[in-house]
Design an enzyme around this catalytic site. Sequence first.
Site, PDB file in Angstrom:
ATOM      1  N   ALA A  42       0.810  -1.230   0.000  1.00 44.70           N
ATOM      2  CA  ALA A  42       0.000   0.000   0.000  1.00 44.70           C
ATOM      3  C   ALA A  42       0.842   1.278   0.000  1.00 44.70           C
ATOM      4  O   ALA A  42       0.362   2.328  -0.421  1.00 44.70           O
ATOM      5  CB  ALA A  42      -0.942  -0.003   1.211  1.00 44.70           C
TER       6      ALA A  42
ATOM      7  N   LYS B 128       7.418  -4.032   6.745  1.00 39.85           N
ATOM      8  CA  LYS B 128       8.155  -3.172   7.674  1.00 39.85           C
ATOM      9  C   LYS B 128       7.168  -2.652   8.720  1.00 39.85           C
ATOM     10  O   LYS B 128       5.987  -2.490   8.406  1.00 39.85           O
ATOM     11  CB  LYS B 128       8.760  -1.981   6.934  1.00 39.85           C
TER      12      LYS B 128
ATOM     13  N   HIS C 293      10.301   1.569 -19.181  1.00 40.03           N
ATOM     14  CA  HIS C 293       9.732   1.822 -17.856  1.00 40.03           C
ATOM     15  C   HIS C 293      10.609   2.784 -17.064  1.00 40.03           C
ATOM     16  O   HIS C 293      11.782   2.984 -17.395  1.00 40.03           O
ATOM     17  CB  HIS C 293       9.585   0.504 -17.080  1.00 40.03           C
ATOM     18  N   HIS C 294      10.042   3.276 -15.960  1.00 35.28           N
ATOM     19  CA  HIS C 294      10.782   4.125 -15.003  1.00 35.28           C
ATOM     20  C   HIS C 294      11.969   3.345 -14.432  1.00 35.28           C
ATOM     21  O   HIS C 294      11.975   2.101 -14.435  1.00 35.28           O
ATOM     22  CB  HIS C 294       9.835   4.559 -13.879  1.00 35.28           C
TER      23      HIS C 294
ATOM     24  N   LYS D  70      12.013   0.208 -11.642  1.00 32.55           N
ATOM     25  CA  LYS D  70      11.451  -1.123 -11.904  1.00 32.55           C
ATOM     26  C   LYS D  70      12.498  -2.194 -11.648  1.00 32.55           C
ATOM     27  O   LYS D  70      13.652  -2.058 -12.070  1.00 32.55           O
ATOM     28  CB  LYS D  70      10.940  -1.193 -13.345  1.00 32.55           C
TER      29      LYS D  70
ATOM     30  N   THR E 263       4.652  -7.442 -19.024  1.00 28.48           N
ATOM     31  CA  THR E 263       3.860  -7.195 -20.242  1.00 28.48           C
ATOM     32  C   THR E 263       4.612  -7.663 -21.483  1.00 28.48           C
ATOM     33  O   THR E 263       4.033  -8.283 -22.378  1.00 28.48           O
ATOM     34  CB  THR E 263       3.540  -5.685 -20.357  1.00 28.48           C
TER      35      THR E 263
HETATM   36  P1  NAP Z   1       6.899   0.401  -5.614  1.00 25.61           P
HETATM   37  O1  NAP Z   1       6.557   1.860  -5.677  1.00 25.61           O
HETATM   38  O2  NAP Z   1       8.312   0.015  -5.349  1.00 25.61           O
HETATM   39  O3  NAP Z   1       5.935  -0.263  -4.536  1.00 25.61           O
HETATM   40  C1  NAP Z   1       6.106  -1.534  -3.995  1.00 25.61           C
HETATM   41  C2  NAP Z   1       5.761  -1.426  -2.522  1.00 25.61           C
HETATM   42  O4  NAP Z   1       5.697  -2.729  -1.969  1.00 25.61           O
HETATM   43  C3  NAP Z   1       6.825  -0.655  -1.734  1.00 25.61           C
HETATM   44  O5  NAP Z   1       6.178   0.206  -0.810  1.00 25.61           O
HETATM   45  C4  NAP Z   1       7.590  -1.763  -1.006  1.00 25.61           C
HETATM   46  O6  NAP Z   1       8.176  -1.319   0.198  1.00 25.61           O
HETATM   47  C5  NAP Z   1       6.437  -2.734  -0.754  1.00 25.61           C
HETATM   48  N1  NAP Z   1       6.860  -4.089  -0.457  1.00 25.61           N
HETATM   49  C6  NAP Z   1       7.964  -4.748  -0.883  1.00 25.61           C
HETATM   50  N2  NAP Z   1       7.976  -6.001  -0.385  1.00 25.61           N
HETATM   51  C7  NAP Z   1       6.854  -6.112   0.367  1.00 25.61           C
HETATM   52  C8  NAP Z   1       6.298  -7.157   1.145  1.00 25.61           C
HETATM   53  N3  NAP Z   1       6.913  -8.341   1.287  1.00 25.61           N
HETATM   54  N4  NAP Z   1       5.122  -6.936   1.777  1.00 25.61           N
HETATM   55  C9  NAP Z   1       4.478  -5.758   1.660  1.00 25.61           C
HETATM   56  N5  NAP Z   1       4.970  -4.715   0.963  1.00 25.61           N
HETATM   57  C10 NAP Z   1       6.138  -4.894   0.302  1.00 25.61           C
HETATM   58  O7  NAP Z   1       6.489  -0.310  -6.989  1.00 25.61           O
HETATM   59  P2  NAP Z   1       5.215  -0.015  -7.917  1.00 25.61           P
HETATM   60  O8  NAP Z   1       5.622   0.818  -9.055  1.00 25.61           O
HETATM   61  O9  NAP Z   1       4.065   0.388  -7.081  1.00 25.61           O
HETATM   62  O10 NAP Z   1       4.970  -1.483  -8.506  1.00 25.61           O
HETATM   63  C11 NAP Z   1       4.672  -2.577  -7.680  1.00 25.61           C
HETATM   64  C12 NAP Z   1       4.600  -3.833  -8.541  1.00 25.61           C
HETATM   65  O11 NAP Z   1       3.515  -3.701  -9.470  1.00 25.61           O
HETATM   66  C13 NAP Z   1       5.855  -4.087  -9.400  1.00 25.61           C
HETATM   67  O12 NAP Z   1       6.073  -5.478  -9.502  1.00 25.61           O
HETATM   68  C14 NAP Z   1       5.467  -3.541 -10.755  1.00 25.61           C
HETATM   69  O13 NAP Z   1       6.168  -4.174 -11.813  1.00 25.61           O
HETATM   70  C15 NAP Z   1       4.010  -3.902 -10.789  1.00 25.61           C
HETATM   71  N6  NAP Z   1       3.185  -3.097 -11.680  1.00 25.61           N
HETATM   72  C16 NAP Z   1       2.142  -3.739 -12.247  1.00 25.61           C
HETATM   73  C17 NAP Z   1       1.275  -3.052 -13.039  1.00 25.61           C
HETATM   74  C18 NAP Z   1       0.123  -3.795 -13.653  1.00 25.61           C
HETATM   75  O14 NAP Z   1      -0.659  -3.180 -14.392  1.00 25.61           O
HETATM   76  N7  NAP Z   1      -0.026  -5.082 -13.372  1.00 25.61           N
HETATM   77  C19 NAP Z   1       1.463  -1.695 -13.280  1.00 25.61           C
HETATM   78  C20 NAP Z   1       2.526  -1.042 -12.659  1.00 25.61           C
HETATM   79  C21 NAP Z   1       3.373  -1.756 -11.840  1.00 25.61           C
HETATM   80  P3  NAP Z   1       9.729  -0.833   0.178  1.00 25.61           P
HETATM   81  O15 NAP Z   1       9.829   0.201  -0.902  1.00 25.61           O
HETATM   82  O16 NAP Z   1       9.929  -0.300   1.553  1.00 25.61           O
HETATM   83  O17 NAP Z   1      10.558  -2.047  -0.118  1.00 25.61           O
END
Ligand code: NAP
Length: 266
Positions: A10, A37, A155-156, A159, A166
Amino acid sequence: MTIRVAIAGARGKMGQEAVHTVMKNTDMELVAALDYKEIGATLAETGLFPEGYTVPVFTDLNKLHAQTRPDVLVDLTSPESVYTHTKTALELKIRPVVGTTGFSDEELEELAQLAKDTKVGCIIAPNFAVGAVLMMKFAEQAAKYLPDVEIIEMHHDQKLDAPSGTAMKTAHLISAHRPVHEQGHVREKETLPGARGANYDGMRIHSVRLPGLVAHQQVLLGGKGQLLTVRHDSFNRGSFMSGIVLSINTVMETEELIYGLEHIIR
Ligand code: NAP
């Protein structure tokens, strides 16, 4: 019936957007967040959400389940944690809706079997944007006629996995229609390793990572004297939210694993 939703990740870029989306949806209730965390007892205490966001935060999925009984777990975390989250959720009979990318084919097969055995619905979508799903479908159709294909995904720079889920999914869909063959010159030589990109059945996949980008992909299909480009751009994370809402609603009606939004868009 109100769908009880928990969100893992979240605090993240996707997770924060998903929290607001579920909170605003009158057919859903956000009952918990899963983190790894100690970031506060509620979402408001993380400092990332308004004061009214009193949704409890857990660091253990079993505890989260025991205390808040969610119907659905939305996972937007990282490739390291997503498999365990999804497996544990299925065992607890919480329906996973997974946007996190980075599964291996073996992991997907294991989860599909587990969903079948437990009769618990699960939706894994490497891309929740409807336009991206159409881009994949159009590329899949075009590859029947133009089977020399290169995929450029952009991507940014935060990643973690490459190629993107995709791009992998696009290559997988195209491979059903495209005979396996190497592309380019038979005596091609990379003077700098990696210059020709990753090789998926002879199709090349190139991953670009730059600040400023969100999620973009173009599929190039070349033929004699012609080039077809199919391109999709997600300019912000709002593009993924209607797919997440659709997946939460749909996962309540299925008893198996569905991989890809294309199987559920109407
Ligand atoms: P992000 O900003 O890095 O967010 C991920 C979050 O998950 C961070 O707050 C991270 O905390 C937390 N996290 C990591 N391990 C965890 C765990 N074991 N339990 C709970 N929380 C945890 O990344 P994002 O851009 O939101 O993307 C998240 C994922 O979605 C990626 O795999 C991305 O490739 C994918 N994605 C999918 C789509 C789709 O359409 N399916 C679109 C965009 C992104 P910390 O930063 O403190 O480690």
